[in-house]
Design a protein around this motif. Structure first.
Motif, PDB file in Angstrom:
ATOM      1  N   GLY A   1       0.448  -0.927  -0.010  1.00 22.72           N
ATOM      2  CA  GLY A   1      -0.015  -0.332  -0.520  1.00 22.72           C
ATOM      3  C   GLY A   1       1.054   1.470  -0.001  1.00 22.72           C
ATOM      4  N   PHE A   2       1.944   1.290   0.425  1.00 14.96           N
ATOM      5  CA  PHE A   2       2.908   2.278   0.709  1.00 14.96           C
ATOM      6  C   PHE A   2       3.282   2.528  -0.438  1.00 14.96           C
ATOM      7  N   SER A   3       3.585   1.380  -1.736  1.00 19.89           N
ATOM      8  CA  SER A   3       4.738   1.312  -2.175  1.00 19.89           C
ATOM      9  C   SER A   3       3.932   2.133  -3.592  1.00 19.89           C
ATOM     10  N   SER A   4       2.214   1.868  -3.319  1.00 25.73           N
ATOM     11  CA  SER A   4       1.697   2.144  -4.728  1.00 25.73           C
ATOM     12  C   SER A   4       1.460   3.358  -4.153  1.00 25.73           C
ATOM     13  N   PHE A   5       1.149   3.763  -3.301  1.00 23.99           N
ATOM     14  CA  PHE A   5       1.165   5.914  -3.392  1.00 23.99           C
ATOM     15  C   PHE A   5       1.909   6.790  -3.707  1.00 23.99           C
ATOM     16  N   GLY A   6       3.242   5.818  -3.279  1.00 23.36           N
ATOM     17  CA  GLY A   6       4.579   6.403  -3.564  1.00 23.36           C
ATOM     18  C   GLY A   6       4.872   6.180  -5.258  1.00 23.36           C
ATOM     19  N   VAL A   7       4.266   5.586  -5.743  1.00 19.74           N
ATOM     20  CA  VAL A   7       3.973   5.237  -7.255  1.00 19.74           C
ATOM     21  C   VAL A   7       3.219   6.033  -7.815  1.00 19.74           C
ATOM     22  N   LEU A   8       2.150   6.070  -7.304  1.00 18.94           N
ATOM     23  CA  LEU A   8       1.037   6.655  -8.455  1.00 18.94           C
ATOM     24  C   LEU A   8       1.045   8.032  -8.301  1.00 18.94           C
ATOM     25  N   ALA A   9       2.032   8.263  -6.957  1.00 19.27           N
ATOM     26  CA  ALA A   9       2.371   9.722  -6.973  1.00 19.27           C
ATOM     27  C   ALA A   9       3.175  11.083  -8.523  1.00 19.27           C
ATOM     28  N   TYR A  10       4.319   9.597  -8.677  1.00 19.88           N
ATOM     29  CA  TYR A  10       5.768   9.645  -9.231  1.00 19.88           C
ATOM     30  C   TYR A  10       4.174   9.383 -11.020  1.00 19.88           C
ATOM     31  N   TYR A  11       3.588   8.970 -11.041  1.00 15.29           N
ATOM     32  CA  TYR A  11       2.966   8.526 -11.923  1.00 15.29           C
ATOM     33  C   TYR A  11       1.959  10.239 -12.416  1.00 15.29           C
ATOM     34  N   ALA A  12       1.962  10.523 -11.259  1.00 16.02           N
ATOM     35  CA  ALA A  12       0.752  11.480 -11.527  1.00 16.02           C
ATOM     36  C   ALA A  12       2.015  13.012 -11.850  1.00 16.02           C
TER      37      ALA A  12
ATOM     38  N   GLY B   1      -6.541   9.277 -12.696  1.00 15.51           N
ATOM     39  CA  GLY B   1      -6.638   8.284 -12.389  1.00 15.51           C
ATOM     40  C   GLY B   1      -5.619   7.920 -11.336  1.00 15.51           C
ATOM     41  N   CYS B   2      -4.594   8.744 -10.721  1.00 18.87           N
ATOM     42  CA  CYS B   2      -3.320   8.188 -10.315  1.00 18.87           C
ATOM     43  C   CYS B   2      -4.083   9.088  -8.868  1.00 18.87           C
ATOM     44  N   VAL B   3      -4.581  10.044  -8.943  1.00 18.42           N
ATOM     45  CA  VAL B   3      -4.938  10.708  -8.011  1.00 18.42           C
ATOM     46  C   VAL B   3      -5.847   9.610  -7.182  1.00 18.42           C
ATOM     47  N   VAL B   4      -7.156   9.567  -7.915  1.00 15.59           N
ATOM     48  CA  VAL B   4      -7.977   8.875  -7.292  1.00 15.59           C
ATOM     49  C   VAL B   4      -7.570   7.697  -6.205  1.00 15.59           C
ATOM     50  N   LEU B   5      -7.020   6.628  -7.449  1.00 15.67           N
ATOM     51  CA  LEU B   5      -6.789   5.156  -6.716  1.00 15.67           C
ATOM     52  C   LEU B   5      -5.397   5.768  -5.858  1.00 15.67           C
ATOM     53  N   ALA B   6      -4.988   6.837  -5.630  1.00 11.95           N
ATOM     54  CA  ALA B   6      -3.714   6.741  -4.531  1.00 11.95           C
ATOM     55  C   ALA B   6      -4.901   6.953  -3.006  1.00 11.95           C
ATOM     56  N   PHE B   7      -5.227   8.179  -3.796  1.00  9.70           N
ATOM     57  CA  PHE B   7      -6.454   8.049  -2.223  1.00  9.70           C
ATOM     58  C   PHE B   7      -7.675   7.813  -2.056  1.00  9.70           C
ATOM     59  N   ALA B   8      -7.935   6.040  -2.622  1.00  7.61           N
ATOM     60  CA  ALA B   8      -8.696   5.642  -2.066  1.00  7.61           C
ATOM     61  C   ALA B   8      -7.682   4.012  -1.319  1.00  7.61           C
ATOM     62  N   LEU B   9      -6.545   4.120  -1.235  1.00 12.64           N
ATOM     63  CA  LEU B   9      -5.492   3.209  -0.868  1.00 12.64           C
ATOM     64  C   LEU B   9      -5.835   3.025   0.731  1.00 12.64           C
ATOM     65  N   PRO B  10      -5.833   2.249   1.282  1.00  9.22           N
ATOM     66  CA  PRO B  10      -5.833   1.682   3.119  1.00  9.22           C
ATOM     67  C   PRO B  10      -5.491   2.959   3.635  1.00  9.22           C
ATOM     68  N   ALA B  11      -6.150   3.371   4.102  1.00  5.73           N
ATOM     69  CA  ALA B  11      -5.542   4.661   5.563  1.00  5.73           C
ATOM     70  C   ALA B  11      -4.623   4.713   5.939  1.00  5.73           C
ATOM     71  N   ALA B  12      -3.796   3.926   6.665  1.00  4.06           N
ATOM     72  CA  ALA B  12      -2.541   3.897   6.615  1.00  4.06           C
ATOM     73  C   ALA B  12      -1.625   4.039   5.781  1.00  4.06           C
ATOM     74  N   SER B  13      -2.113   3.516   4.381  1.00  2.00           N
ATOM     75  CA  SER B  13      -1.034   3.337   3.350  1.00  2.00           C
ATOM     76  C   SER B  13      -1.189   4.928   2.673  1.00  2.00           C
ATOM     77  N   VAL B  14      -2.402   5.840   2.774  1.00  2.00           N
ATOM     78  CA  VAL B  14      -3.379   7.567   2.163  1.00  2.00           C
ATOM     79  C   VAL B  14      -1.868   8.619   3.231  1.00  2.00           C
ATOM     80  N   ALA B  15      -1.766   7.602   4.300  1.00  2.00           N
ATOM     81  CA  ALA B  15      -1.486   8.702   5.758  1.00  2.00           C
ATOM     82  C   ALA B  15       0.234   9.059   5.303  1.00  2.00           C
ATOM     83  N   THR B  16       0.703   7.374   5.379  1.00  2.00           N
ATOM     84  CA  THR B  16       2.591   7.760   5.939  1.00  2.00           C
ATOM     85  C   THR B  16       2.278   7.634   4.621  1.00  2.00           C
ATOM     86  N   GLY B  17       2.179   7.921   3.373  1.00  2.00           N
ATOM     87  CA  GLY B  17       2.398   8.158   2.091  1.00  2.00           C
ATOM     88  C   GLY B  17       2.894   9.427   2.003  1.00  2.00           C
ATOM     89  N   ALA B  18       1.629  10.010   2.574  1.00  2.00           N
ATOM     90  CA  ALA B  18       1.348  11.761   2.559  1.00  2.00           C
ATOM     91  C   ALA B  18       2.459  12.356   3.060  1.00  2.00           C
TER      92      ALA B  18
END
Length: 424
Positions: free
Chosen positions: A350-361, A388-405
């Motif tokens: 989840g943490f990786s997905s958030f960072g990489v979605l930001a990368y592709y945004a 799509g990157c923005v929506v999917l990033a913030f749809a991830l589990p809350a812990a992943s979003v908080a840590t990634g942000a």
């Protein structure tokens, strides 16, 4: 279209050597995607989406296609190590390039740890952390010896994994346990669950970035990269869809969501317990392939950021004999080895997905600035990819979003402090 020479950043060092053709580039993309997708992300995605798993897979594929198209056009324009770090810097400004690179290096370092632990959990469940560290050390040594050796090993790994997956699909679909009724979408599938599954499955599609981050080592990048990325993505999507459908028909979405080794469970449910050790071995090999390609990509982005002094400049060194960023590779390997002892696999995804979605945004925003003469894709592609990157990033589990942000915010603070220090 004439490809300009790689832009020299403020601290540009020696260039890497161009050795990879289309086939090698496709294989490296496959190696980094297939292991992650099938053996690491499928179960948590099913846990989120339930019977809507295939919808989540389709949505992740659409976003990945947009990202891949934008990345391919940009990589052909800027055939330099670093991927979106370079594109963001050149098209949007230094901060956005830096933020993309920061998100990629941090997120993909977590991915490396997740893949190393996947190797350990399949190869020797009782000693997964020790096996993970050994795997990281061994593959760092392979990468240190040169990108051609990495490409050769990845070919072997991809061939083995595809053979194992083909065997699983064939055995399961011809067994009496397969029931196509399990493919139906029930009331357990929610919009939020499907979006979260898509975000988690995006972790499995992001491997085509390895082709772009190796831009400085690809022959004729203006032709090779735009061909290799969609080919690798298309093959991976077909494999993912076949395996996901197969596993769903045999064990259903509920059992899949709770599984720690879903393909092994499917083989057992299909009445083929003899295939289980083969699946476990295939999973370990697949995760090794992903880990090999991940270390390769993270070290190249580290090289690019070190050239521009966003990371310690000592990491920008290129080995005079092997023509690889050897210090960056050793640094990445050391950090991943430490993380492999401490992190949780599902949390890392989840943490990786958030960072990489930001990368592709950032990649899609960069592609929007291309002109038609520079090979801009149809405008809808980067627009859909960015949204799509923005929506999917913030749809991830809350812990992943908080840590990634929080990690992205930390990166922004580091950048601001460095700029202030440089001005002083």
């Amino acid at each position: 279209m004439t490809t300009p020479p790689p832009p020299a950043g403020p601290g540009a060092g020696p260039a890497l050597k161009r050795r990879l053709g289309v086939f090698d580039a496709v294989v490296i993309g496959l190696g980094s995607m297939i292991g992650a997708g099938i053996f690491a992300a499928l179960a948590p995605a099913a846990g989120a989406a339930g019977s809507g798993l295939l919808l989540g897979l389709a949505l992740a594929a659409v976003v990945a296609y947009c990202n891949a198209t934008s990345s391919a056009r940009l990589a052909a324009r800027y055939p330099q190590s670093g991927g979106t770090y370079v594109y963001g810097r050149e098209r949007l400004g230094n901060f956005w390039g830096y933020l993309a690179g920061w998100g990629f290096v941090v997120g993909k370092t977590a991915s490396c740890a997740a893949m190393a632990l996947t190797v350990g959990s399949y190869a020797w469940p009782g000693q997964q952390h020790a096996v993970a560290v050994v795997a990281v050390v061994a593959l760092t040594a392979v990468n240190y010896a040169g990108v051609q050796k990495s490409a050769w090993l990845t070919r072997v790994i991809v061939a083995v994994v595809l053979a194992v997956l083909a065997a699983v699909v064939a055995v399961c679909l011809t067994s009496g346990s397969a029931d196509t009724a399990r493919l139906g979408i029930g009331t357990d599938a929610t919009v939020g669950g499907v979006l979260q599954a898509a975000g988690l499955l995006f972790f499995a599609f992001a491997g085509y970035a390895r082709v772009a981050t190796l831009g400085e080592e690809v022959r004729d990048p203006a032709r090779t990269i735009p061909r290799a990325i969609p080919i690798a993505l298309g093959i991976t999507l077909v494999v993912y869809a076949a395996v996901a459908v197969t596993v769903l028909t045999v064990i259903g979405p509920d059992r899949l969501g709770d599984a720690t080794a879903p393909l092994a469970d499917a083989a057992r449910a299909a009445g083929a317990p003899g295939l289980v050790p083969v699946v476990r071995a295939g999973a370990a090999v697949a995760a090794l392939g992903s880990l090999l390609a991940l270390i390769l990509g993270v070290s190249r982005t580290t090289l690019a950021m070190a050239r521009d002094r966003h990371l310690p400049h000592a990491l920008a060194a290129v080995h005079p004999r092997f023509h690889v960023p050897h210090r960056a590779e050793l640094a990445v390997g050391a950090v991943v080895a430490v993380l492999a002892v401490t992190v949780d696999v599902r949390g890392a995804i989840g943490f990786s997905s958030f960072g990489v979605l930001a990368y592709y945004a950032v990649a899609n925003a960069s592609a929007l600035t291309l002109t038609p003469a520079e090979g801009r894709p149809p405008r809808a592609v980067p627009v859909v990819g960015l949204a799509g990157c923005v929506v999917l990033a913030f749809a991830l589990p809350a812990a992943s979003v908080a840590t990634g942000a929080a990690v992205l915010a930390l990166g922004a603070v580091v950048y601001a402090v460095r700029r202030t220090t440089d001005r002083d």
